[in-house]
Write an enzyme that holds these catalytic residues in place. Sequence first.
Site, PDB file in Angstrom:
ATOM      1  N   ARG A  75       0.825  -1.210   0.000  1.00 56.33           N
ATOM      2  CA  ARG A  75       0.000   0.000   0.000  1.00 56.33           C
ATOM      3  C   ARG A  75       0.860   1.260   0.000  1.00 56.33           C
ATOM      4  O   ARG A  75       0.339   2.362  -0.084  1.00 56.33           O
ATOM      5  CB  ARG A  75      -0.928  -0.006   1.222  1.00 56.33           C
ATOM      6  CG  ARG A  75      -1.992  -1.114   1.156  1.00 56.33           C
ATOM      7  CD  ARG A  75      -2.790  -1.202   2.450  1.00 56.33           C
ATOM      8  NE  ARG A  75      -3.417   0.051   2.772  1.00 56.33           N
ATOM      9  CZ  ARG A  75      -3.732   0.425   4.009  1.00 56.33           C
ATOM     10  NH1 ARG A  75      -3.481  -0.357   5.029  1.00 56.33           N
ATOM     11  NH2 ARG A  75      -4.306   1.593   4.230  1.00 56.33           N
ATOM     12  N   TYR A  76       2.152   1.077   0.168  1.00 55.00           N
ATOM     13  CA  TYR A  76       3.064   2.226   0.194  1.00 55.00           C
ATOM     14  C   TYR A  76       4.233   1.937  -0.731  1.00 55.00           C
ATOM     15  O   TYR A  76       4.577   0.777  -0.956  1.00 55.00           O
ATOM     16  CB  TYR A  76       3.595   2.451   1.618  1.00 55.00           C
ATOM     17  CG  TYR A  76       2.507   2.646   2.646  1.00 55.00           C
ATOM     18  CD1 TYR A  76       1.905   3.880   2.835  1.00 55.00           C
ATOM     19  CD2 TYR A  76       2.085   1.572   3.428  1.00 55.00           C
ATOM     20  CE1 TYR A  76       0.903   4.056   3.779  1.00 55.00           C
ATOM     21  CE2 TYR A  76       1.078   1.728   4.374  1.00 55.00           C
ATOM     22  CZ  TYR A  76       0.497   2.975   4.549  1.00 55.00           C
ATOM     23  OH  TYR A  76      -0.496   3.140   5.475  1.00 55.00           O
ATOM     24  N   ARG A  79       7.484   0.318   1.327  1.00 58.11           N
ATOM     25  CA  ARG A  79       7.395  -0.866   2.195  1.00 58.11           C
ATOM     26  C   ARG A  79       6.272  -1.786   1.737  1.00 58.11           C
ATOM     27  O   ARG A  79       5.367  -1.364   1.008  1.00 58.11           O
ATOM     28  CB  ARG A  79       7.221  -0.451   3.654  1.00 58.11           C
ATOM     29  CG  ARG A  79       5.871   0.069   4.046  1.00 58.11           C
ATOM     30  CD  ARG A  79       5.967   1.052   5.206  1.00 58.11           C
ATOM     31  NE  ARG A  79       5.971   2.411   4.663  1.00 58.11           N
ATOM     32  CZ  ARG A  79       5.187   3.389   5.122  1.00 58.11           C
ATOM     33  NH1 ARG A  79       4.421   3.214   6.167  1.00 58.11           N
ATOM     34  NH2 ARG A  79       5.197   4.570   4.545  1.00 58.11           N
ATOM     35  N   CYS A  88      -3.090 -17.958  14.114  1.00 53.89           N
ATOM     36  CA  CYS A  88      -2.710 -17.124  15.251  1.00 53.89           C
ATOM     37  C   CYS A  88      -2.857 -17.970  16.513  1.00 53.89           C
ATOM     38  O   CYS A  88      -3.643 -18.918  16.540  1.00 53.89           O
ATOM     39  CB  CYS A  88      -3.645 -15.927  15.402  1.00 53.89           C
ATOM     40  SG  CYS A  88      -3.641 -14.856  13.967  1.00 53.89           S
ATOM     41  N   CYS A  92      -8.236 -12.967  17.822  1.00 49.48           N
ATOM     42  CA  CYS A  92      -8.806 -11.777  18.461  1.00 49.48           C
ATOM     43  C   CYS A  92     -10.112 -11.456  17.740  1.00 49.48           C
ATOM     44  O   CYS A  92     -10.117 -11.308  16.512  1.00 49.48           O
ATOM     45  CB  CYS A  92      -7.841 -10.601  18.349  1.00 49.48           C
ATOM     46  SG  CYS A  92      -6.153 -11.029  18.770  1.00 49.48           S
ATOM     47  N   CYS A  95     -10.115  -8.576  15.211  1.00 48.47           N
ATOM     48  CA  CYS A  95      -9.052  -8.581  14.194  1.00 48.47           C
ATOM     49  C   CYS A  95      -9.512  -7.984  12.856  1.00 48.47           C
ATOM     50  O   CYS A  95     -10.619  -8.251  12.390  1.00 48.47           O
ATOM     51  CB  CYS A  95      -8.613 -10.027  13.975  1.00 48.47           C
ATOM     52  SG  CYS A  95      -7.384 -10.196  12.679  1.00 48.47           S
ATOM     53  N   ARG A  97      -8.135  -8.713  10.046  1.00 46.31           N
ATOM     54  CA  ARG A  97      -7.956  -9.705   8.970  1.00 46.31           C
ATOM     55  C   ARG A  97      -8.713 -10.988   9.286  1.00 46.31           C
ATOM     56  O   ARG A  97      -8.260 -12.099   9.000  1.00 46.31           O
ATOM     57  CB  ARG A  97      -6.471 -10.010   8.731  1.00 46.31           C
ATOM     58  CG  ARG A  97      -5.732  -8.842   8.163  1.00 46.31           C
ATOM     59  CD  ARG A  97      -4.568  -9.225   7.259  1.00 46.31           C
ATOM     60  NE  ARG A  97      -3.849  -8.017   6.932  1.00 46.31           N
ATOM     61  CZ  ARG A  97      -2.709  -7.640   7.524  1.00 46.31           C
ATOM     62  NH1 ARG A  97      -2.136  -8.430   8.416  1.00 46.31           N
ATOM     63  NH2 ARG A  97      -2.137  -6.511   7.186  1.00 46.31           N
ATOM     64  N   ASP A 256     -10.815  -0.719  12.802  1.00 51.15           N
ATOM     65  CA  ASP A 256     -11.268  -0.651  11.407  1.00 51.15           C
ATOM     66  C   ASP A 256     -12.705  -1.186  11.281  1.00 51.15           C
ATOM     67  O   ASP A 256     -13.075  -2.131  11.975  1.00 51.15           O
ATOM     68  CB  ASP A 256     -10.351  -1.518  10.516  1.00 51.15           C
ATOM     69  CG  ASP A 256      -8.945  -0.955  10.452  1.00 51.15           C
ATOM     70  OD1 ASP A 256      -8.798   0.270  10.435  1.00 51.15           O
ATOM     71  OD2 ASP A 256      -7.993  -1.759  10.431  1.00 51.15           O
ATOM     72  N   ASP A 293      -6.736   4.034   9.954  1.00 45.94           N
ATOM     73  CA  ASP A 293      -6.170   3.553   8.695  1.00 45.94           C
ATOM     74  C   ASP A 293      -7.254   3.707   7.630  1.00 45.94           C
ATOM     75  O   ASP A 293      -8.401   3.279   7.827  1.00 45.94           O
ATOM     76  CB  ASP A 293      -5.783   2.068   8.857  1.00 45.94           C
ATOM     77  CG  ASP A 293      -4.602   1.690   7.986  1.00 45.94           C
ATOM     78  OD1 ASP A 293      -4.152   2.542   7.199  1.00 45.94           O
ATOM     79  OD2 ASP A 293      -4.134   0.542   8.098  1.00 45.94           O
ATOM     80  N   LYS A 300      -2.411   5.804   6.947  1.00 44.65           N
ATOM     81  CA  LYS A 300      -2.836   6.204   8.288  1.00 44.65           C
ATOM     82  C   LYS A 300      -2.976   7.718   8.390  1.00 44.65           C
ATOM     83  O   LYS A 300      -2.143   8.450   7.877  1.00 44.65           O
ATOM     84  CB  LYS A 300      -1.806   5.728   9.323  1.00 44.65           C
ATOM     85  CG  LYS A 300      -1.768   4.229   9.421  1.00 44.65           C
ATOM     86  CD  LYS A 300      -0.649   3.750  10.305  1.00 44.65           C
ATOM     87  CE  LYS A 300      -0.449   2.266  10.107  1.00 44.65           C
ATOM     88  NZ  LYS A 300       0.121   1.939   8.782  1.00 44.65           N
TER      89      LYS A 300
HETATM   90  S1  SF4 Z   1      -5.075  -9.236  15.652  1.00 42.95           S
HETATM   91 FE1  SF4 Z   1      -5.651 -10.746  14.101  1.00 42.95          FE
HETATM   92  S2  SF4 Z   1      -3.759 -11.290  13.087  1.00 42.95           S
HETATM   93 FE2  SF4 Z   1      -3.215 -10.302  15.018  1.00 42.95          FE
HETATM   94  S3  SF4 Z   1      -3.008 -11.977  16.508  1.00 42.95           S
HETATM   95 FE3  SF4 Z   1      -5.089 -11.228  16.676  1.00 42.95          FE
HETATM   96  S4  SF4 Z   1      -6.256 -12.551  15.282  1.00 42.95           S
HETATM   97 FE4  SF4 Z   1      -4.123 -12.771  14.750  1.00 42.95          FE
END
Ligand code: SF4
Length: 310
Positions: A75-76, A79, A88, A92, A95, A97, A256, A293, A300
Site C-alpha cells: 500500500r506504500y 514498504r 494465530c 482476536c 481482528c 484480517r 477498522d 487507517d 494512516k
Molecule cells: S489481531 Fe488478528 S492477526 Fe493479530 S493476533 Fe489477533 S487474530 Fe491474529
Amino acid sequence: MTGVSTATYEQWNKVAQVYPISVTPYFFSLAVPGDILDPIYRQFVPDESEIGLSSEKPDPLGEEEHMPVPGLIRRYEDRCLILTTHLCAVYCRHCNRKRYWSGRGAIRIERSFPAILAYLKRETSIREVILSGGDPLVLPDGKLEYLLRQIRKIPRVEVIRIGTRIPVVMPMRITKRLAGMLRKYRPLWVMTQFNHPREITPWSQMACERLISAGIPVSNQSVLLKDINDDFITLQSLFRALVRISVRPYYLFQCDPVRGTTHFQVPIEKGKELMKSIWSSTSGLCLPRYVVDLPGRQGKVALDGEGFDK
Ligand code: SF4
C-alpha cells in the site's frame, strides 16, 4: 468453562462456524473466571453480533486490491507486508484480517514465497518489509529463519518488522533461542498489540525484555475497543505500564470497520476526547499517536492534532 449456559455454548458454536475460536491457556488464565464482561475474555470469546447482518466489508482497507503477488500487500511505495500464515495463537475477535482465519483464505507461504522474493528483488523502492499474517511467530523457528534469511539477502531491504501478538498471548514462545535467532537479522523491529494493562504480566515483561536485550526494539499498537479499553483510566494505565517495561506506545488505532467487529467500534469523537485528556495529564513518553487507517494507498491519518501540544 464454568458458569456458562448451554444456550451460550450453542451461540458460540454458531459463531465459531464462521470465525473459529483459539485461545492459549496463558491468555485464558488472565481473564476473570465466569465474568463475561471481562476485558480479556471479550477479546477471545465470540459474540453473536459477529455474524449478524452487516453492511461492513471483510476488507475495508482494500488490501486485496493491493496485492501484486499472492501473499504480499503493497500500500506504500517504500514498504510492503507479507502474509506469512493465516494462523494465530489467539483469534482476536476484533481482528481486521478475520477474513483470513475465518477459513476462507488459508495461506501457505511455502507456495507463494518464491514469487514474493522475486518481487522484492525486482522492486527497487522497497526498503522495509513487514512480516504479518496471521501471526508470524506461530511459525516454527526454522521456517521463520528461512524467510528472514532470504529477505536479508536483499541488501536494499534496510528494516524488517514483525507484527505479532505473541508477547501478549503466548509470551513463553519468546525463548532465549528465538530471540538469539532473531538477533541475527537486525535491524529488526517487533510491533506488538497490548490492549489492556492486565495483559502486562511478569511473563509478557520477560518476553519483551528478551527481545530488547537481543537488540530488537518493541513497539506497541493498541486498538481502541469498546468496553475493553475505551476509558481514561484503562488507557492511561496501559500506556504507563508499557513504558515501565520499555515498550514504546506507538499507535492507538481506531478499530477498522471490518465485518464482524461492529460491537467493538468506538466513535472517533470519543477517542479524540480520551486522547486529549491523556495528553494533558501524562508524560510524553507514554503517548501513542491516535490514528485511523484509510483504504488503499491513503494510509494512516492522525486523529490527534489541535489541542494536543506537549
Ligand atoms: S489481531 Fe488478528 S492477526 Fe493479530 S493476533 Fe489477533 S487474530 Fe491474529
